[in-house]
Design a protein around this motif. Sequence first.
Motif, PDB file in Angstrom:
ATOM      1  N   PRO A   2       0.960  -1.224   0.001  1.00 17.71           N
ATOM      2  CA  PRO A   2      -0.005  -0.118  -0.012  1.00 17.71           C
ATOM      3  C   PRO A   2       0.960   1.178  -0.032  1.00 17.71           C
ATOM      4  O   PRO A   2       0.367   2.305  -0.510  1.00 17.71           O
ATOM      5  CB  PRO A   2      -0.797  -0.166   1.462  1.00 17.71           C
ATOM      6  CG  PRO A   2      -0.720  -1.610   1.712  1.00 17.71           C
ATOM      7  CD  PRO A   2       0.426  -2.089   1.096  1.00 17.71           C
ATOM      8  N   ALA A   3       2.003   1.536   0.756  1.00 18.07           N
ATOM      9  CA  ALA A   3       2.863   2.416   0.769  1.00 18.07           C
ATOM     10  C   ALA A   3       3.496   2.819  -0.634  1.00 18.07           C
ATOM     11  O   ALA A   3       3.362   3.978  -1.108  1.00 18.07           O
ATOM     12  CB  ALA A   3       4.039   2.055   1.731  1.00 18.07           C
ATOM     13  N   ALA A  12       0.564   4.214  -2.936  1.00 17.54           N
ATOM     14  CA  ALA A  12       0.358   5.498  -2.551  1.00 17.54           C
ATOM     15  C   ALA A  12       1.378   6.163  -3.120  1.00 17.54           C
ATOM     16  O   ALA A  12       0.968   7.405  -3.647  1.00 17.54           O
ATOM     17  CB  ALA A  12       0.430   5.618  -1.245  1.00 17.54           C
ATOM     18  N   ALA A  42       5.456   7.686   2.957  1.00 15.37           N
ATOM     19  CA  ALA A  42       5.211   6.362   2.620  1.00 15.37           C
ATOM     20  C   ALA A  42       5.764   5.333   3.584  1.00 15.37           C
ATOM     21  O   ALA A  42       5.382   4.500   4.016  1.00 15.37           O
ATOM     22  CB  ALA A  42       5.472   5.972   1.235  1.00 15.37           C
ATOM     23  N   PHE A 100       4.037   5.027   6.927  1.00 19.47           N
ATOM     24  CA  PHE A 100       2.836   3.812   6.682  1.00 19.47           C
ATOM     25  C   PHE A 100       3.625   2.494   6.809  1.00 19.47           C
ATOM     26  O   PHE A 100       3.149   1.571   7.602  1.00 19.47           O
ATOM     27  CB  PHE A 100       2.314   3.921   5.322  1.00 19.47           C
ATOM     28  CG  PHE A 100       1.112   2.983   5.267  1.00 19.47           C
ATOM     29  CD1 PHE A 100      -0.239   3.306   5.706  1.00 19.47           C
ATOM     30  CD2 PHE A 100       1.409   1.474   4.855  1.00 19.47           C
ATOM     31  CE1 PHE A 100      -1.194   2.399   5.548  1.00 19.47           C
ATOM     32  CE2 PHE A 100       0.441   0.586   4.551  1.00 19.47           C
ATOM     33  CZ  PHE A 100      -0.956   1.094   5.040  1.00 19.47           C
ATOM     34  N   ALA A 119      -4.438  -0.604   5.039  1.00 20.61           N
ATOM     35  CA  ALA A 119      -4.258  -0.896   3.520  1.00 20.61           C
ATOM     36  C   ALA A 119      -5.533  -0.819   2.894  1.00 20.61           C
ATOM     37  O   ALA A 119      -5.478  -0.137   1.846  1.00 20.61           O
ATOM     38  CB  ALA A 119      -3.474  -2.397   3.526  1.00 20.61           C
ATOM     39  N   ILE A 122      -5.976   2.997   1.986  1.00 21.22           N
ATOM     40  CA  ILE A 122      -5.033   3.480   0.886  1.00 21.22           C
ATOM     41  C   ILE A 122      -5.680   2.890  -0.320  1.00 21.22           C
ATOM     42  O   ILE A 122      -5.689   3.457  -1.479  1.00 21.22           O
ATOM     43  CB  ILE A 122      -3.541   2.839   1.219  1.00 21.22           C
ATOM     44  CG1 ILE A 122      -3.203   3.334   2.526  1.00 21.22           C
ATOM     45  CG2 ILE A 122      -2.698   3.474   0.033  1.00 21.22           C
ATOM     46  CD1 ILE A 122      -3.310   5.141   2.628  1.00 21.22           C
ATOM     47  N   VAL A 147      -7.053   4.891  -3.693  1.00 19.17           N
ATOM     48  CA  VAL A 147      -6.464   4.724  -5.261  1.00 19.17           C
ATOM     49  C   VAL A 147      -7.563   4.299  -6.031  1.00 19.17           C
ATOM     50  O   VAL A 147      -7.601   4.893  -7.275  1.00 19.17           O
ATOM     51  CB  VAL A 147      -5.128   3.821  -4.956  1.00 19.17           C
ATOM     52  CG1 VAL A 147      -4.643   3.716  -6.499  1.00 19.17           C
ATOM     53  CG2 VAL A 147      -4.189   4.597  -4.251  1.00 19.17           C
ATOM     54  N   VAL A 183      -3.165  12.986  -0.194  1.00 15.59           N
ATOM     55  CA  VAL A 183      -2.643  11.645  -0.276  1.00 15.59           C
ATOM     56  C   VAL A 183      -1.910  11.242   0.774  1.00 15.59           C
ATOM     57  O   VAL A 183      -1.831  10.464   1.566  1.00 15.59           O
ATOM     58  CB  VAL A 183      -2.031  11.092  -1.504  1.00 15.59           C
ATOM     59  CG1 VAL A 183      -1.520   9.724  -1.573  1.00 15.59           C
ATOM     60  CG2 VAL A 183      -3.196  11.128  -2.700  1.00 15.59           C
ATOM     61  N   THR A 215      -2.083   8.860   3.925  1.00 14.43           N
ATOM     62  CA  THR A 215      -0.968   7.780   4.392  1.00 14.43           C
ATOM     63  C   THR A 215      -0.596   7.928   5.812  1.00 14.43           C
ATOM     64  O   THR A 215      -0.365   6.841   6.422  1.00 14.43           O
ATOM     65  CB  THR A 215      -0.124   8.095   3.155  1.00 14.43           C
ATOM     66  OG1 THR A 215      -0.590   7.739   1.825  1.00 14.43           O
ATOM     67  CG2 THR A 215       0.994   6.997   3.345  1.00 14.43           C
ATOM     68  N   SER A 256      -3.103   7.181   8.608  1.00 15.18           N
ATOM     69  CA  SER A 256      -3.458   5.596   8.338  1.00 15.18           C
ATOM     70  C   SER A 256      -2.294   4.866   9.392  1.00 15.18           C
ATOM     71  O   SER A 256      -2.384   4.067   9.917  1.00 15.18           O
ATOM     72  CB  SER A 256      -3.540   5.183   7.072  1.00 15.18           C
ATOM     73  OG  SER A 256      -4.569   5.708   6.421  1.00 15.18           O
TER      74      SER A 256
END
Length: 279
Positions: A89-90, A93, A109, A112, A144, A147, A151, A168, A172, A175
């Motif tokens: 997910p990172a 993103a 990122a 996360f 996840a 994210i 997206v 975004v 991120t 989260s």
Amino acid sequence: MSEHQDQEPQAHKGIFLLPNLLTTGGLFSGFYAVVASMNGDFKLAAVAIFIAMIFDGLDGRVARMTNTSSAFGAEYDSMADMVSFGVAPALIAYNWGLSELGKVGWLAAFIFVAGAALRLARFNTMVGVADKRYFQGLASPAAAGIIAGMVWLGSDYEVVGHSINWIVAAITIVSGSLMVSNFRYHSFKDVDWKGRVSFLAILVIVLVYVVIATNPSLVLFVIFAGYAISGPFVTIRGVRKLKMEHVVGDSDDADFDSSNEAKQSTQDKAETPKEKSDP
């Protein structure tokens, strides 16, 4: 002779196929999500994350139903989750909306990824000790899901991630931070999945599937975002007086006002600590 006898049982040891096969499926989905995002296919990458969630939800339950839980399976599951719900997910993103922010983008990122790693490590050390009805911190699959849902939603509505890169980045970072917080989230493990339910309950489940099918990206994003927001409300309602250690810190710092939960936690300690479970 005695040394040969001691080594002989080791040769017959192996791993259980079915639960670890499902775990491998989740790991493959997470890796495929990374590859898809690198190729610019962000919608497919987001869908792969949700497929990884399905595998993650199945492997532990299958292991318990077939009595094939093992320490190897638990460790393998955590490593697969780190890829599918931490790194993947990172990177999605970052590739979708953070790369043009420079250091801020890759640091968001990384927050996360670090949050997912710390969340999984803390979960593994608390198995068999914490109240199973609640997660401490947002579960990594749910983070996840936020994210991936964001997206997927952006891809459906043709929103360029770099045009909303600060949003975004904020989503991120939040989260990732929620995963290492002390906020409590319902785990839904106290639900009796084997019990009988009314016909109305089945009808509600069917309607839920219909609603998700109408606009899966929007509905899934709203569900996971709503679940993330529920943690602070559950925590504030369950403490005598909200303090900073209820939000961040060690689990021992949280002073939740519920004698029934303390009793339930004591009962959970007697259960087997080593089994696959949702992180």
